[in-house]
Design an enzyme around this catalytic site. Structure first.
Site, PDB file in Angstrom:
ATOM      1  N   LEU C 167      -8.168  -4.952   1.404  1.00 32.65           N
ATOM      2  CA  LEU C 167      -7.256  -5.987   0.930  1.00 32.65           C
ATOM      3  C   LEU C 167      -6.469  -6.537   2.119  1.00 32.65           C
ATOM      4  CD1 LEU C 167      -6.629  -7.028  -1.891  1.00 32.65           C
ATOM      5  CD2 LEU C 167      -4.760  -5.380  -2.013  1.00 32.65           C
ATOM      6  N   ILE C 231      -4.574  -5.635   7.269  1.00 35.18           N
ATOM      7  CA  ILE C 231      -4.836  -4.836   6.071  1.00 35.18           C
ATOM      8  C   ILE C 231      -3.552  -4.668   5.265  1.00 35.18           C
ATOM      9  CG2 ILE C 231      -5.494  -2.521   5.290  1.00 35.18           C
ATOM     10  CD1 ILE C 231      -7.387  -2.537   7.777  1.00 35.18           C
ATOM     11  N   HIS C 232      -3.645  -4.947   3.988  1.00 34.90           N
ATOM     12  CA  HIS C 232      -2.544  -4.806   3.049  1.00 34.90           C
ATOM     13  C   HIS C 232      -2.138  -3.325   2.969  1.00 34.90           C
ATOM     14  CE1 HIS C 232      -0.522  -4.834  -0.877  1.00 34.90           C
ATOM     15  NE2 HIS C 232      -0.432  -6.148  -0.753  1.00 34.90           N
ATOM     16  N   PRO C 233      -0.838  -3.045   2.809  1.00 33.24           N
ATOM     17  CA  PRO C 233      -0.416  -1.637   2.721  1.00 33.24           C
ATOM     18  C   PRO C 233      -1.230  -0.868   1.686  1.00 33.24           C
ATOM     19  CG  PRO C 233       1.508  -3.078   2.821  1.00 33.24           C
ATOM     20  CD  PRO C 233       0.304  -3.975   2.802  1.00 33.24           C
TER      21      PRO C 233
END
Lengths: 339, 341, 341, 339
Positions: C167, C231-233
């Protein structure tokens, strides 16, 4: 003969006519259901129920004596606003190196949607038995008076796509050299799919990168921007009306798209509005005469000229065909360009 | 068996190198038929060997294979530290694009060649030419793989990827089917002339003339399609060696003749991965051993040979015969690099 | 410590899976917030597990992580055998092109994103979602890597490359900086809506709307440029595991949010490379051992756990406790696959 | 004032003039050596010593009283035959999905060499102190009579590239949003390099793929096809002569290229050949009058009209400026389009 908008009652006659059209006329496939929808769209277009993006006007040429339909011609108000409208644009790429003294011009084909939003003259078909006299001119040019009368319903630029080169078996050298590799189907099938209104497959299957025509066959290169021999008269007619080939061609058969500004079309520019008067036909040139009505639009051919008091003489049969009375206003344009 | 030694080319090798260049096909642009260019090549190599280098830049290394007993040069091979150092290194990337329409139930892959500079900056192996009298046995391995030992011994001088361009299909009259169908349209000249310019001119004309748009392979004539990734008989031997070394083919082809461009990660090249350093222990001739490629650690005095040797990996010692020490110009107690054949 | 077991999802898991899907960010299109789609996902998995498969095709495998003592579902993870089986699997290839003019002494690299289907046909890891209560310790490894064991155990069902989409950046209001600068121009809709369509509609609209021409990154606003490959957490944890497994990042990014798309050769994935088959030997609880991922060889009855076990690689035997045998639904003398944690 | 071909003796005067031209006029950079070569090329062009590919005609506007040069205008016989000639073509790309109800039109810029081989009107510069009266019209339009007289030396299509939008500091928003990322130099430097004739760097540095204008700044998008405020009169003048913008723009500042078929240029089409006669100026419209000579071409402005016997009256000063005697043939065109 007169030109009038198609009506619901014309369904059976239209199918008969379409069966004679052949695969080159992509917008007139002999499919009952589709032709029924086509009529409906046209009726809704004339009545103003459709947006410009959907509007598609279909006219028929009617034998006023027998009531038979002998031809069609159409106007799509604005192409490509509903789904993408594709053309190849023929471009030039120059490869040049001073260091080694090389200069090369290569022709390229770019897939574009540049003609999006233009008004298209389409669906021209005249039954072979009636390809004589002024029928062809009446059928094709009468719709130009509709453009002249109601320009607000159309776009500033008008185009017509002309049938490209193919042989007696319907094989297109351009298709065989290019499209076939990407579609892996016959030209006639691709043409049919495109004609029945499904264009999304084009984006999915066509080459996304520009194509160098140097990689095409000699026959394919020669077909670019050329018309089918049977379409030469139509091309000459449109050119005489002011249409020009500006480098856009059909993605399947490379037939040319010709273009003209609506207001610069000869029959539009040279058309005049005047009063009708009952009378015998005088000497004069053959003219297109329309009744100027939005929905019950009618056009006939009449020999004559505008007299000194600004009137145009029509006989009883012509007034009947136009469904007007003497004294009603008409729009007149010479059938042939003067010069 | 003749004893051959690989060493850096010297100015005195020029006549021999010129003879070898003259006997090579036109596509071997790294060995141009021009005395000036060959002279420059030796000069650049000499300068590179003498330079104090910590990264990989514009250096190039040009080696000759010499028959020891009469000092006759029987082969050449070179390394360019960084391909396209001063200008992009062009190749076609061999790709397929999917054209699919769910509605029509059509799904097929179309082969395209896309111009790229992916391999710019990689170390380039070039100029492999060997006298046909020596094409059998281990000699070709010595000529080709001694370069890998050189790279392993001086790792900081080279890039993380190594590539080599294989000569593509071309007949004796200089007709290359791929060129005739593709390059000719853009360059307007014959293949031999293009290759000639490539060897003696800068490469900037290539940037000016190469097609910007990808080439759709299905549009090409059959002969041209079939030439993509093929290898000229002249390059079959060096290519075989590189494939055994772990080089990969398939992904890139040459912009002129569509010959395969092979590539490998430096660390994964067999000779590099299996090489070792060892201290030399002299021993009398005649002792048994395994076949090894052995090279000294010198730069200007680099020497590589093939020999039977006994290598004790635990102790880091290799037993070499007196003749080997002499060929390598090392003494007992000195260091060498070696890799099993 | 809770004992968790990974097993294929059953229809009865639907409420739990729906709850997990509802708590995930919009970008997790593999877990759409649609009961029908989730039902289909379970059905497809069940059918795939029951099918007699010799290559990799349209199969997908959907697993849940269950807490053994109360049978609560605390995570999901899935494998799609072949990404883009019925339509191309789109990504942007992260590339640089060299623009150089020797005459002007200019030489620079320009970053472009090129739409590609390079990863079409690769096996795809998706749907990794874990209850935050279990994000510490070895649990994430179990959830993610049990899939690799499944792949290793049923190798013929999967492709030679494995990929996973991370994500990308997106704030809580559903604004993704990359989407707002790129995708929005072509799709004309907000990022969450695009992701929603992606989950519940076919993907053919993507083919219709994606840019045909490469995107020149320097033309994009700074926020969009900076989002490329980020990158999303939410995906940091699964990404870390995959990078430890040997997956590579950098080369491909997602078409919507430009999140990293990681990829590895199947054989080089650590769990696959280090896994072994072994015969089970039962032993009493309490014996010492090393931490292993262990799974049975069933398809519909697949089970994977984490446990301490003693593995004798020479004899091909693993000593497992009774509780393990029960969790795995195997008996002494049966076979399992295992990989060191 | 009269227009005449530049001569070798004009070198110093041309340099003085060029120093006032500013960076927008790429073909007139104040570089002594290059301007010297420019003069040489022009002299060789008029004398017919150069091929069409190299021919570049440079005219000057001369104050016949003082002998001062106050402006220049040029014609490149055929651009792009020596090294590539680049433009962006502004195109349309449609992205459309019925399934999710999305329809988007995006503007694209394609790098093309499509205008290769066309004749270019170029190098127009009038000293600010003389920007009044009919000087601008004379300087720009007089060369059209040269096209009318010697069409075989030129191409069927004539173009003019108009200066694009930039601010007082010479910063172009289009350049800042696009070119700068690829060239990493200032607009003025790129403009200079291009002006001094080096175009190979363009192919090397420009984006090779089409660019979506959606990724450009708002100001850059608005500059596409727009002219610099100081160039608006020139654009209006060319449009009145029949030139049109057809979607080709400059690759640096996105200024428009306008196009017209040579034979369709108003001043060409409306020009007539007649006999000169000595006489007083009568009432009439302002006309361009040329002496019809290939090498000693001269043009002046004269008020008047063609009389019933097909003659045009010129006074002694005008005959002198044209270097003809009464009775010699002249070509006349009204300075302004009639309508």
């Amino acid at each position: 003969m007169r030109l009038r908008p198609i009506a619901h009652g014309d369904h059976a006659a239209l199918i008969d006519l379409a069966r004679g059209a052949g695969i080159g006329v992509t917008t007139l496939q002999p499919n009952e259901e589709r032709l029924g929808r086509r009529i409906e769209i046209s009726v809704d277009s004339f009545s103003g129920r459709l947006e410009k993006a959907q509007a598609n006007y279909l006219f028929v040429l009617e034998d006023v004596l027998s009531g038979h339909l002998v031809g069609t011609s159409g106007i799509a108000a604005a192409v490509g606003l509903d789904e993408p409208w594709y053309n190849y644009r023929v471009g030039t790429a120059v490869y040049c190196s001073r260091e080694i003294g090389v200069y090369r011009q290569l022709q390229t084909l770019f897939l574009t949607n540049d003609l999006t939003g233009t008004t298209e003259l389409c669906s021209l078909f005249l039954h072979p038995e009636h390809r004589h006299g002024g029928n062809g001119g009446l059928l094709s040019k009468a719709r130009l008076l509709y453009l002249a009368e109601f320009p607000e319903r159309f776009s500033a630029k008008v185009i017509a796509e002309l049938r490209g080169v193919s042989d007696e078996q319907g094989r297109s050298p351009f298709w065989d050299s290019l499209g076939r590799h990407f579609f892996r189907m016959d030209f006639s099938r691709a043409d049919y799919l495109s004609g029945v209104g499904n264009k999304s497959f084009i984006a999915e299957l066509m080459p996304q990168h520009p194509v160098y025509t140097a990689f095409l066959s000699e026959a394919a290169r020669q077909a670019i921007g050329e018309v089918h021999s049977s379409t030469r008269p139509a091309r000459a007619m449109l050119e005489a009306e002011g249409f020009n080939y500006q480098g856009y061609v059909d993605i399947f058969d490379a037939g040319p798209a010709v273009e003209c500004a609506l207001e610069a079309i000869r029959a539009v520019r040279d058309s005049v509005v005047c009063e009708s008067v009952a009378g015998e036909q005088v000497e004069g040139s053959l003219c297109l005469v329309s009744n100027r009505r939005l929905q019950e639009f009618r056009v006939v051919l009449a020999r004559g000229g505008v007299d000194d008091s600004g009137r145009f003489a029509l006989d009883a049969a012509q007034l009947d065909a136009l469904e007007i009375s003497a004294g009603d206003s008409v729009r007149i344009a010479p059938l042939q360009p003067i010069r | 068996m003749d004893r051959l030694v690989l060493r850096p080319a010297a100015y005195s090798d020029l006549p021999a190198v010129e003879r070898i260049a003259g006997a090579s096909p036109v596509g071997v642009t790294s060995l141009p038929r021009s005395r000036d260019k060959l002279f420059d090549k030796i000069a650049s190599s000499q300068a590179s060997l003498a330079a104090d280098v910590s990264g990989c830049g514009e250096e190039s290394y040009f080696f000759v294979l010499e028959r020891e007993h009469d000092r006759e040069v029987v082969g050449t091979a070179a390394i360019v530290a960084s391909a396209g150092f001063s200008e992009p290194f062009y190749n076609y990337r061999n790709e397929t694009v999917t054209h699919a329409s769910r509605e029509l139930g059509v799904h097929h892959r179309v082969h395209v060649l896309t111009l790229c500079h992916d391999l710019t900056g990689a170390t380039l192996l070039t100029s492999f030419v060997l006298d046909p009298a020596y094409k059998h046995g281990d000699y070709p391995d010595l000529l080709s793989r001694a370069r890998m030992l050189f790279i392993a011994a001086h790792r900081q001088r080279f890039a993380d990827h190594v590539v080599s361009e294989m000569l593509g299909l071309c007949d004796d009259d200089g007709h290359a089917p791929f060129w005739d169908s593709v390059g000719r349209h853009f360059f307007g000249i014959d293949y031999p002339l293009a290759e000639f310019y490539c060897g003696v001119k800068g490469r900037s004309f290539i940037a000016e003339l190469l097609p910007q748009h990808p080439i759709y392979v299905p549009l090409l004539p059959r002969e041209a399609q079939e030439a993509i990734g093929q290898i000229h008989p002249f390059s079959r031997l060096p290519c075989e060696i590189l494939l055994r070394e772990g080089f990969e083919t398939e992904r890139y082809v040459d912009i002129f003749d569509a010959g395969a461009v092979v590539q490998a990660r430096t660390e994964e090249i067999r000779t590099v991965a299996t090489h070792a350093r060892a201290t030399v222990v002299g021993h009398p001739p005649g002792a048994d051993g395994t076949r090894y490629l052995v090279a000294n650690l010198d730069l200007p005095g680099f020497r590589a040979i093939l020999t039977d040797a006994a290598f004790d990996s635990e102790r880091g010692e290799v037993w070499l015969a007196e003749a080997d020490l002499k060929s390598l110009n090392v003494t007992a107690g000195g260091s060498v690099v070696l890799a099993p054949l």
